[in-house]
Design an enzyme around this catalytic site. Structure first.
Site, PDB file in Angstrom:
ATOM      1  N   ARG A   1     -51.852   8.926  86.521  1.00  0.00           N
ATOM      2  CA  ARG A   1     -50.655   9.099  87.387  1.00  0.00           C
ATOM      3  C   ARG A   1     -49.606   8.016  87.111  1.00  0.00           C
ATOM      4  NH1 ARG A   1     -49.195  11.815  92.384  1.00  0.00           N
ATOM      5  NH2 ARG A   1     -48.200  10.437  93.888  1.00  0.00           N
TER       6      ARG A   1
ATOM      7  N   ILE B   1     -42.447  12.733  93.355  1.00  0.00           N
ATOM      8  CA  ILE B   1     -43.741  13.068  92.750  1.00  0.00           C
ATOM      9  C   ILE B   1     -44.656  13.252  93.958  1.00  0.00           C
ATOM     10  CG2 ILE B   1     -43.992  10.578  92.236  1.00  0.00           C
ATOM     11  CD1 ILE B   1     -46.100  11.196  90.200  1.00  0.00           C
ATOM     12  N   SER B   2     -45.294  14.414  94.074  1.00  0.00           N
ATOM     13  CA  SER B   2     -46.031  14.750  95.297  1.00  0.00           C
ATOM     14  C   SER B   2     -47.222  13.823  95.532  1.00  0.00           C
ATOM     15  CB  SER B   2     -46.520  16.201  95.235  1.00  0.00           C
ATOM     16  OG  SER B   2     -45.436  17.070  95.062  1.00  0.00           O
ATOM     17  N   GLN B   3     -47.624  13.714  96.804  1.00  0.00           N
ATOM     18  CA  GLN B   3     -48.813  12.950  97.202  1.00  0.00           C
ATOM     19  C   GLN B   3     -50.043  13.521  96.465  1.00  0.00           C
ATOM     20  OE1 GLN B   3     -49.771  13.905 101.210  1.00  0.00           O
ATOM     21  NE2 GLN B   3     -51.086  12.127 101.539  1.00  0.00           N
ATOM     22  N   PRO B   4     -50.938  12.661  95.964  1.00  0.00           N
ATOM     23  CA  PRO B   4     -52.115  13.162  95.236  1.00  0.00           C
ATOM     24  C   PRO B   4     -52.901  14.219  96.024  1.00  0.00           C
ATOM     25  CG  PRO B   4     -51.986  10.780  95.030  1.00  0.00           C
ATOM     26  CD  PRO B   4     -50.897  11.183  95.972  1.00  0.00           C
TER      27      PRO B   4
END
Ligand code: SAM
Length: 216
Positions: free
Chosen positions: A35, A61-64
């Site tokens: 990431r 960038i989206s949350q994992p």
């Protein structure tokens, strides 16, 4: 072991498994994708934080956990062909590329599409093709898809995308009439004209902007 590798393993345990996500294929994929390579340089120390992060063009960038949840909901198999709408940083496309043979991803901001393409190449995801354009129109030349993931929230599910699913195909998309919150839904194509919709819970995404999304 590198520091990022340790942080990645901790992220998988503390943010995904601890929240009840047990799809081993998805956990392995999130444990494999660096990431930090898709995170803006000035935020690299926050790459494994339990939150979305800002990227260029006022996007995220989206949350994992959200990437993992949406990926698991797609019920992917290794030979599936997947379309992602909203490439952003390229991180979720890399996660999909860990699992599936071929991934197509579309981004409306050229600068983001270009950067993601470079990063996906540098990290070895040669099975991911990036296109600059309006993803609400899908990618007709490459359709149909076994799965479609939409990483931005629109007012409704674009009919064009539904029609680019194979029979039995799945789409996961945030939808809602408000720009501030959406419902994450999974659409399953049952037959040529029948679709089944399931509610997967409340989410908050940046807007899906395009012909079958919000206006500019
Ligand atoms: N998947 C991304 C990642 O892993 O970094 C996060 C995507 S971000 C939450 C949503 C992205 O969707 C933004 O980059 C935005 O520009 C893009 N987007 C919004 N509407 C779009 C459209 N119609 N077609 C393609 N991309 C779109």
């Amino acid at each position: 072991m590198s520091n990022f590798k340790k942080l990645r393993q901790r992220m998988v345990n503390d943010q995904l498994v601890a929240r009840g996500l047990h799809d081993q294929t998805v956990l392995n994929a999130l444990n494999a994708v660096p990431r930090e390579a898709f995170t803006p340089t000035n935020l690299i120390e926050s790459a494994y934080r339990d939150s979305p992060l800002p990227i260029e063009e006022n996007q995220t960038i989206s949350q994992p956990y959200i990437v993992a949840l949406m990926t698991a909901a797609l019920e992917l198999k290794s030979d599936d062909r997947v379309l992602e709408v909203g490439t952003g940083s390229g991180y979720a496309a890399a996660v999909l590329g860990e699992i599936c043979k071929t991934v197509y991803t579309i981004e409306r901001h050229k600068a983001l599409a270009d950067t993601a393409q470079v990063k996906l190449k540098e990290t070895g995801y040669i099975n991911v093709q990036v296109k600059h354009g309006d993803g609400t129109l899908g990618w007709p030349e490459k359709s149909p898809f076994d799965a479609i993931i939409v990483a931005a929230g629109g007012p409704e599910v674009p009919q064009t995308l539904k029609e680019q699913l194979v029979i039995g195909g799945r789409m996961v998309i945030p939808v809602g009439k408000s720009l501030k919150s959406q419902k994450l839904v999974r659409i399953r194509r049952i037959s040529k004209d029948e679709y089944k919709t399931e509610d997967l819970g409340g989410v908050r995404f940046v807007p899906l902007i395009g012909a079958a999304g919000w206006g500019e």
